[in-house]
Write an enzyme that holds these catalytic residues in place. Structure first.
Site, PDB file in Angstrom:
ATOM      1  N   LYS A 190      -9.230  -0.526  -5.730  1.00  0.00           N
ATOM      2  CA  LYS A 190      -9.231   0.084  -4.509  1.00  0.00           C
ATOM      3  C   LYS A 190     -10.720   0.638  -4.157  1.00  0.00           C
ATOM      4  O   LYS A 190     -11.327   1.453  -5.067  1.00  0.00           O
ATOM      5  CB  LYS A 190      -8.131   1.233  -4.628  1.00  0.00           C
ATOM      6  CG  LYS A 190      -8.199   1.976  -3.210  1.00  0.00           C
ATOM      7  CD  LYS A 190      -7.841   1.225  -2.062  1.00  0.00           C
ATOM      8  CE  LYS A 190      -7.778   2.206  -0.936  1.00  0.00           C
ATOM      9  NZ  LYS A 190      -6.830   2.229   0.217  1.00  0.00           N
ATOM     10  N   ASP A 221       1.564   2.475   3.721  1.00  0.00           N
ATOM     11  CA  ASP A 221       0.598   3.677   3.297  1.00  0.00           C
ATOM     12  C   ASP A 221       1.581   4.981   3.279  1.00  0.00           C
ATOM     13  O   ASP A 221       0.948   6.191   3.854  1.00  0.00           O
ATOM     14  CB  ASP A 221      -0.592   3.751   4.435  1.00  0.00           C
ATOM     15  CG  ASP A 221      -1.568   4.777   4.158  1.00  0.00           C
ATOM     16  OD1 ASP A 221      -1.639   5.427   2.864  1.00  0.00           O
ATOM     17  OD2 ASP A 221      -2.249   5.223   4.962  1.00  0.00           O
ATOM     18  N   HIS A 273       1.579   5.416  -1.402  1.00  0.00           N
ATOM     19  CA  HIS A 273       1.145   6.506  -2.558  1.00  0.00           C
ATOM     20  C   HIS A 273       2.345   7.042  -3.245  1.00  0.00           C
ATOM     21  O   HIS A 273       3.166   7.593  -2.332  1.00  0.00           O
ATOM     22  CB  HIS A 273       0.506   7.593  -1.550  1.00  0.00           C
ATOM     23  CG  HIS A 273      -0.554   7.103  -1.055  1.00  0.00           C
ATOM     24  ND1 HIS A 273      -1.974   7.219  -1.459  1.00  0.00           N
ATOM     25  CD2 HIS A 273      -0.947   6.417   0.103  1.00  0.00           C
ATOM     26  CE1 HIS A 273      -2.903   6.704  -0.701  1.00  0.00           C
ATOM     27  NE2 HIS A 273      -2.217   6.173   0.396  1.00  0.00           N
ATOM     28  N   HIS A 309      -4.674  -0.780   5.967  1.00  0.00           N
ATOM     29  CA  HIS A 309      -4.150  -0.379   6.811  1.00  0.00           C
ATOM     30  C   HIS A 309      -5.006  -0.209   8.008  1.00  0.00           C
ATOM     31  O   HIS A 309      -5.807   0.614   8.613  1.00  0.00           O
ATOM     32  CB  HIS A 309      -3.800   1.266   6.746  1.00  0.00           C
ATOM     33  CG  HIS A 309      -4.901   1.817   5.949  1.00  0.00           C
ATOM     34  ND1 HIS A 309      -6.124   1.821   5.724  1.00  0.00           N
ATOM     35  CD2 HIS A 309      -4.796   2.703   4.812  1.00  0.00           C
ATOM     36  CE1 HIS A 309      -6.961   2.583   4.859  1.00  0.00           C
ATOM     37  NE2 HIS A 309      -5.917   3.278   4.266  1.00  0.00           N
ATOM     38  N   HIS A 334     -10.349   0.649   1.903  1.00  0.00           N
ATOM     39  CA  HIS A 334     -10.233   1.627   2.808  1.00  0.00           C
ATOM     40  C   HIS A 334     -11.369   1.395   3.708  1.00  0.00           C
ATOM     41  O   HIS A 334     -12.494   2.003   3.505  1.00  0.00           O
ATOM     42  CB  HIS A 334     -10.284   3.058   2.318  1.00  0.00           C
ATOM     43  CG  HIS A 334      -9.817   4.225   3.264  1.00  0.00           C
ATOM     44  ND1 HIS A 334      -8.709   4.869   3.410  1.00  0.00           N
ATOM     45  CD2 HIS A 334     -10.665   4.604   4.402  1.00  0.00           C
ATOM     46  CE1 HIS A 334      -8.759   5.498   4.568  1.00  0.00           C
ATOM     47  NE2 HIS A 334     -10.042   5.439   5.166  1.00  0.00           N
ATOM     48  N   HIS A 360       1.059  -1.273   0.188  1.00  0.00           N
ATOM     49  CA  HIS A 360      -0.002   0.024   0.009  1.00  0.00           C
ATOM     50  C   HIS A 360       0.818   1.102  -0.005  1.00  0.00           C
ATOM     51  O   HIS A 360       1.510   1.451   0.912  1.00  0.00           O
ATOM     52  CB  HIS A 360      -0.994  -0.006   1.293  1.00  0.00           C
ATOM     53  CG  HIS A 360      -1.743   1.234   1.376  1.00  0.00           C
ATOM     54  ND1 HIS A 360      -3.293   1.042   1.298  1.00  0.00           N
ATOM     55  CD2 HIS A 360      -1.633   2.574   1.166  1.00  0.00           C
ATOM     56  CE1 HIS A 360      -3.716   2.165   1.527  1.00  0.00           C
ATOM     57  NE2 HIS A 360      -2.695   3.190   1.141  1.00  0.00           N
TER      58      HIS A 360
HETATM   59  C1  NCD Z   1      -3.555   9.013   2.051  1.00  0.00           C
HETATM   60  C2  NCD Z   1      -3.081  10.188   1.208  1.00  0.00           C
HETATM   61  O1  NCD Z   1      -2.592  11.108   1.946  1.00  0.00           O
HETATM   62  O2  NCD Z   1      -3.438   9.930  -0.026  1.00  0.00           O
HETATM   63  N1  NCD Z   1      -3.609   9.790   3.499  1.00  0.00           N
HETATM   64  C3  NCD Z   1      -3.370   8.846   4.768  1.00  0.00           C
HETATM   65  O3  NCD Z   1      -3.384   9.498   5.725  1.00  0.00           O
HETATM   66  N2  NCD Z   1      -3.270   7.543   4.762  1.00  0.00           N
HETATM   67  C4  NCD Z   1      -5.175   8.547   1.971  1.00  0.00           C
HETATM   68  C5  NCD Z   1      -5.262   7.179   2.546  1.00  0.00           C
HETATM   69  O4  NCD Z   1      -4.670   6.420   2.173  1.00  0.00           O
HETATM   70  O5  NCD Z   1      -6.218   7.150   3.342  1.00  0.00           O
HETATM   71 ZN    ZN Z   2      -3.309   4.951   1.746  1.00  0.00          ZN
END
Ligand code: NCD
Ligand code: ZN
Length: 348
Positions: A102, A250, A18, A177, A139, A16
Site C-alpha cells: 500500500k 474502505d 480497515h 477508493h 491512495h 479495501h
Molecule cells: C481511513 C482510515 O481511517 O484509516 N480513512 C478514510 O477516511 N478512508 C484512511 C484512508 O483509507 O484514507
Molecule cells: Zn482506506
C-alpha cells in the site's frame, strides 16, 4: 413480512478494509466476516504494518478475533515506506502471506505519516513488485497544502500516478477508493495494469451530505466526497460490469469521540450494511445483474485469485429493514453509515 425478490451471488470480497486492532478489531471483524470471504486489510495501524513479520502477527490477531464459525481470509498488505526492503516484500508475496503493498503519500490521511515523500527511494521496491506481479494499492491524493482538497485526486493522477505508470509500466496498480470522474476516465482510458476500487458511500453521498445544512462528521472520509457529477460517474462505472472496477468498502471505523470533534477523523463505517446499500444502488440503476461482477468477480480476477465457491442470497423485503445507528465496540461506540434512504435488501 412478504418477500418479493431474491438474488443469489458468489460470495463477495472487500478489496479495501480497515479492521484496526485490539478492542476495535474485535468489535468490527464479525460484520466483515459475515458477508465477505476475503478482504484486503489496510496496514495503517500505529505503528504501521511494514514488514512481513508485522503482517504475519497482524494476520494472526485478525484470525484470533474472527467469529469461529465464519470462513474469512485476511489478505495482508504492507505499508510502503522509504526504508521498505524489496526482498522482504517479495518473499511475503511469494509465500502467500502478503497480497499487495500500500502506497500512502506522506500525510495523505489517517496514520499516513510514514508514507512516501520521494519516489526515487521506493523505485527498487516497485521494480521488484513489477517483476513478480505483486499489486500496488495506491491512495491517490497529493498532499501539497496548496492544492484544494477537492482537487487532490485529479492532481495526483496528473503529477504522480501517470508518471509512475510510465516509469514502471509493468507494475499492477489499484487506484483505491476512486472518487472523481477524472479517476474513472483515467482508469477506463488505460489499457493494462490499472484498476480501481469504489467505496459504498461514494456511490451514495456527494459533498452536500457533509456540508449542507450543518456539518456532519460521519460523512467525512478521505478522499472526501465530491460533487454530484462525480458520484454519478462512479455509479456508472460500478454498475457497468467493466472488469476494472470493484468494491473496496474502505470501511474505516473511528469511535464517535474522535469523529465528533473540532478536528474529527476521516473514515466512514459501512461493513455492516454495505451489501444492503449496494443492492439498493444497483437496483436503482437497473443493474442488479452487474452486482456480482462488482462485489465478487472483478476483484479476484484483477488480483489473479479464483473467485469464491460459496454464495450469498440477498432478499428484498417490502418493508424497510433496519440496522443499528451505532455499534458498541470495546473501544467505544462507532456510528454506522446512514445512506439516508430506507434499505430493503437483506443478506440471508
Ligand atoms: C481511513 C482510515 O481511517 O484509516 N480513512 C478514510 O477516511 N478512508 C484512511 C484512508 O483509507 O484514507
Ligand atoms: Zn482506506
Amino acid at each position: 413480512m412478504r418477500v418479493t425478490k431474491t438474488l443469489t451471488i458468489i460470495k463477495p470480497d472487500d478489496w479495501h478494509l480497515h479492521l484496526r486492532d485490539g478492542a476495535m478489531l474485535e468489535g468490527v471483524i464479525g460484520h466483515s466476516s459475515r458477508h465477505f470471504a476475503r478482504a484486503i486489510i489496510m496496514p495503517n495501524l500505529v505503528p504501521p504494518v511494514v514488514t512481513t513479520s508485522d503482517a504475519a502477527a497482524y494476520r494472526d490477531r485478525i484470525l484470533a478475533a474472527k467469529p469461529k464459525a465464519d470462513f474469512f481470509k485476511p489478505l495482508m498488505t504492507l505499508y510502503l515506506t522509504e526504508q521498505s526492503d524489496p526482498n522482504d516484500i517479495a518473499s511475503g508475496f511469494e509465500n502467500g502471506l502478503v497480497s499487495a503493498v500500500k502506497l500512502y503519500p506522506a500525510g495523505a490521511t489517517t496514520n499516513s505519516a510514514s508514507g512516501v515523500k520521494d519516489f526515487d527511494k521506493v523505485m527498487p521496491v516497485l521494480q521488484k513488485m513489477a517483476e513478480i506481479g505483486m499489486p500496488l494499492c495506491v491512495h491517490g491524493e497529493v498532499t501539497d497544502a496548496s492544492i484544494d482538497i477537492f482537487d487532490r485526486e485529479a492532481v495526483f493522477i496528473e503529477r504522480v500516478l501517470d508518471p509512475l505508470r510510465k516509469r514502471v509500466p509493468d507494475l499492477r496498480i489499484i487506484m483505491e477508493h476512486v472518487t472523481t470522474k477524472n479517476g474513472v476516465d483515467y482508469v477506463t482510458s488505460s489499457d493494462k495494469n490499472l484498476a480501481a476500487t469504489i467505496t459504498t458511500h461514494h456511490l451514495i453521498i456527494n459533498r452536500n451530505a457533509i456540508l449542507a445544512g450543518g456539518i456532519r462528521p460521519h460523512y467525512y472520509c478521505l478522499p472526501v466526497a465530491k460533487r454530484e457529477e462525480h458520484r454519478l460517474a462512479l455509479r456508472a462505472a460500478a454498475t457497468s460490469g467493466d472488469k476494472r472496477f470493484f468494491i473496496g468498502t474502505d470501511s474505516a471505523p473511528h469511535i464517535d469521540d474522535s469523529k465528533e470533534h473540532s478536528c474529527g477523523c476521516a473514515g466512514i463505517y459501512t461493513s455492516i450494511n454495505t451489501m444492503s446499500c449496494l443492492a439498493h444502488v444497483f437496483e436503482q440503476e437497473n443493474a442488479l445483474d452487474k452486482l456480482e461482477a462488482f462485489t465478487s468477480l472483478n476483484g479476484p480476477a484483477y488480483y489473479n485469485m479464483p473467485h469464491n465457491d460459496d454464495t450469498i442470497t440477498l432478499i428484498r423485503h417490502d418493508e424497510p429493514i433496519t440496522f443499528p445507528d451505532k455499534i458498541d465496540t470495546g473501544a467505544g461506540p462507532v456510528t454506522v453509515f446512514d445512506p439516508m434512504f430506507p434499505l430493503h435488501w437483506e443478506v440471508q
